[in-house]
Design a protein around this motif. Structure first.
Motif, PDB file in Angstrom:
ATOM      1  N   GLN A   1     -64.568  25.032 -17.808  1.00  0.00           N
ATOM      2  CA  GLN A   1     -64.005  23.679 -17.643  1.00  0.00           C
ATOM      3  C   GLN A   1     -64.912  22.787 -16.798  1.00  0.00           C
ATOM      4  N   GLY A   2     -66.000  23.378 -16.295  1.00  0.00           N
ATOM      5  CA  GLY A   2     -66.910  22.621 -15.422  1.00  0.00           C
ATOM      6  C   GLY A   2     -66.365  22.404 -14.032  1.00  0.00           C
ATOM      7  N   ILE A   3     -65.458  23.293 -13.591  1.00  0.00           N
ATOM      8  CA  ILE A   3     -64.823  23.163 -12.277  1.00  0.00           C
ATOM      9  C   ILE A   3     -65.358  24.239 -11.342  1.00  0.00           C
ATOM     10  N   ASP A   4     -65.789  23.837 -10.157  1.00  0.00           N
ATOM     11  CA  ASP A   4     -66.269  24.766  -9.137  1.00  0.00           C
ATOM     12  C   ASP A   4     -65.075  25.539  -8.587  1.00  0.00           C
ATOM     13  N   VAL A   5     -65.117  26.863  -8.677  1.00  0.00           N
ATOM     14  CA  VAL A   5     -63.947  27.662  -8.336  1.00  0.00           C
ATOM     15  C   VAL A   5     -64.285  28.757  -7.332  1.00  0.00           C
ATOM     16  N   GLU A   6     -63.351  28.992  -6.404  1.00  0.00           N
ATOM     17  CA  GLU A   6     -63.393  30.157  -5.531  1.00  0.00           C
ATOM     18  C   GLU A   6     -62.238  31.059  -5.948  1.00  0.00           C
ATOM     19  N   VAL A   7     -62.562  32.240  -6.434  1.00  0.00           N
ATOM     20  CA  VAL A   7     -61.530  33.156  -6.924  1.00  0.00           C
ATOM     21  C   VAL A   7     -61.156  34.149  -5.827  1.00  0.00           C
ATOM     22  N   ILE A   8     -59.860  34.267  -5.569  1.00  0.00           N
ATOM     23  CA  ILE A   8     -59.348  35.185  -4.553  1.00  0.00           C
ATOM     24  C   ILE A   8     -58.580  36.295  -5.261  1.00  0.00           C
ATOM     25  N   LYS A   9     -59.076  37.528  -5.136  1.00  0.00           N
ATOM     26  CA  LYS A   9     -58.447  38.671  -5.814  1.00  0.00           C
ATOM     27  C   LYS A   9     -57.172  39.068  -5.082  1.00  0.00           C
ATOM     28  N   ILE A  10     -56.094  39.154  -5.849  1.00  0.00           N
ATOM     29  CA  ILE A  10     -54.790  39.530  -5.301  1.00  0.00           C
ATOM     30  C   ILE A  10     -54.236  40.665  -6.147  1.00  0.00           C
ATOM     31  N   ASP A  11     -53.758  41.717  -5.508  1.00  0.00           N
ATOM     32  CA  ASP A  11     -53.233  42.859  -6.248  1.00  0.00           C
ATOM     33  C   ASP A  11     -51.714  42.820  -6.423  1.00  0.00           C
ATOM     34  N   GLY A  12     -51.044  42.078  -5.571  1.00  0.00           N
ATOM     35  CA  GLY A  12     -49.577  42.030  -5.626  1.00  0.00           C
ATOM     36  C   GLY A  12     -49.060  40.804  -6.357  1.00  0.00           C
ATOM     37  N   SER A  13     -48.011  40.202  -5.812  1.00  0.00           N
ATOM     38  CA  SER A  13     -47.370  39.044  -6.447  1.00  0.00           C
ATOM     39  C   SER A  13     -48.231  37.790  -6.256  1.00  0.00           C
ATOM     40  N   VAL A  14     -48.924  37.394  -7.289  1.00  0.00           N
ATOM     41  CA  VAL A  14     -49.847  36.253  -7.176  1.00  0.00           C
ATOM     42  C   VAL A  14     -49.108  34.936  -6.973  1.00  0.00           C
ATOM     43  N   GLU A  15     -47.820  34.888  -7.344  1.00  0.00           N
ATOM     44  CA  GLU A  15     -47.054  33.652  -7.189  1.00  0.00           C
ATOM     45  C   GLU A  15     -47.010  33.173  -5.739  1.00  0.00           C
ATOM     46  N   LEU A  16     -47.169  34.116  -4.803  1.00  0.00           N
ATOM     47  CA  LEU A  16     -47.123  33.760  -3.380  1.00  0.00           C
ATOM     48  C   LEU A  16     -48.313  32.905  -2.947  1.00  0.00           C
ATOM     49  N   ALA A  17     -49.443  33.062  -3.640  1.00  0.00           N
ATOM     50  CA  ALA A  17     -50.692  32.423  -3.188  1.00  0.00           C
ATOM     51  C   ALA A  17     -50.576  30.912  -3.026  1.00  0.00           C
ATOM     52  N   PRO A  18     -50.093  30.159  -4.025  1.00  0.00           N
ATOM     53  CA  PRO A  18     -49.953  28.707  -3.820  1.00  0.00           C
ATOM     54  C   PRO A  18     -48.793  28.344  -2.889  1.00  0.00           C
ATOM     55  N   ILE A  19     -47.747  29.170  -2.888  1.00  0.00           N
ATOM     56  CA  ILE A  19     -46.585  28.884  -2.033  1.00  0.00           C
ATOM     57  C   ILE A  19     -46.976  28.957  -0.560  1.00  0.00           C
ATOM     58  N   LEU A  20     -47.805  29.947  -0.208  1.00  0.00           N
ATOM     59  CA  LEU A  20     -48.201  30.146   1.188  1.00  0.00           C
ATOM     60  C   LEU A  20     -49.519  29.449   1.539  1.00  0.00           C
ATOM     61  N   GLY A  21     -50.100  28.756   0.566  1.00  0.00           N
ATOM     62  CA  GLY A  21     -51.312  27.985   0.845  1.00  0.00           C
ATOM     63  C   GLY A  21     -52.610  28.779   0.790  1.00  0.00           C
TER      64      GLY A  21
END
Length: 215
Positions: free
Chosen positions: A129-149
């Motif tokens: 998509q031409g977007i600079d991305v930092e990927v954070i590997k998560i093994d559990g519930s990924v839904e928490l990531a945006p909720i907790l910032g």
């Protein structure tokens, strides 16, 4: 000549066994398995064993399994040097980008942070998509990531979308469709070509029959 087949444990295993039943394979040992992990077909010269999805690719890569049944999600995340011969049309779901409604994942200034169990899939999608991305590997519930910032958004497998909704997340984009695939070791395809093709054709007949029934 016998075949060794690696099946992904769980829901895919049960759906694959149901397909094999339709074309006359002897799967009784798989149904009465107890704690066993290796099973002989009671009708055909086939041996099955049950492993986690990532390990299906490993066993097929090394030729321990001639054939594997595994989700396309696993194949996309891991490089597989095998032939992909058939889409079984089972275990259907999608890779999706999701986040909280107020998050501007695609319009953020600077790089975007994405939480996921599938870093290679996520990285490729955003770079495409031409977007600079930092990927954070998560093994559990990924839904928490945006909720907790921790992240701006997530890339995850979505089947019904219920879990996302329950956590206040929305789908921002669909990355691709996913379903179970039949993969074959390249050496096995040469040495056991007739047996491999017969197995694939047997399952393909079920796929076509189910498609005709659902039309």
């Amino acid at each position: 000549m016998s075949l060794s087949i690696a099946l992904t444990k769980g829901r895919l295993e049960k759906k694959t066994v149901a397909m094999l039943d339709q074309v006359g394979y002897g799967t009784q040992n798989l149904k009465d398995k107890g704690r066993a992990l290796v099973f002989e077909d009671t009708i055909k010269p086939v041996r099955y064993f049950l492993v986690k999805s990532n390990d299906v690719i490993t066993y097929v890569n090394h030729g321990v399994a001639d054939i594997g049944v595994v989700g396309k999600d696993t194949l996309l995340e891991r490089e597989s040097g095998n032939y992909e011969l058939l889409d079984l049309k089972i275990g259907k779901c999608k890779f999706c980008v999701a986040s909280l409604p107020e998050k501007k994942v695609f319009n953020k200034v600077g790089h975007v942070k994405i939480g996921t169990k599938y870093p290679n899939v996520a990285r490729k999608y955003f770079l495409d998509q031409g977007i600079d991305v930092e990927v954070i590997k998560i093994d559990g519930s990924v839904e928490l990531a945006p909720i907790l910032g921790l992240a701006d958004g997530i890339v995850d497998i979505v089947e019904t979308g219920t879990t996302l909704k329950e956590n206040g997340l929305v789908i921002l984009d669909e990355v691709c469709d996913i379903s179970a695939r039949v993969i074959v070791n390249k050496a096995s395809f040469k040495l056991k070509r007739e047996e491999v093709l017969q197995f694939v054709q047997d399952l393909e007949s079920v796929v076509k029959s189910d498609a005709d029934t659902n039309q």
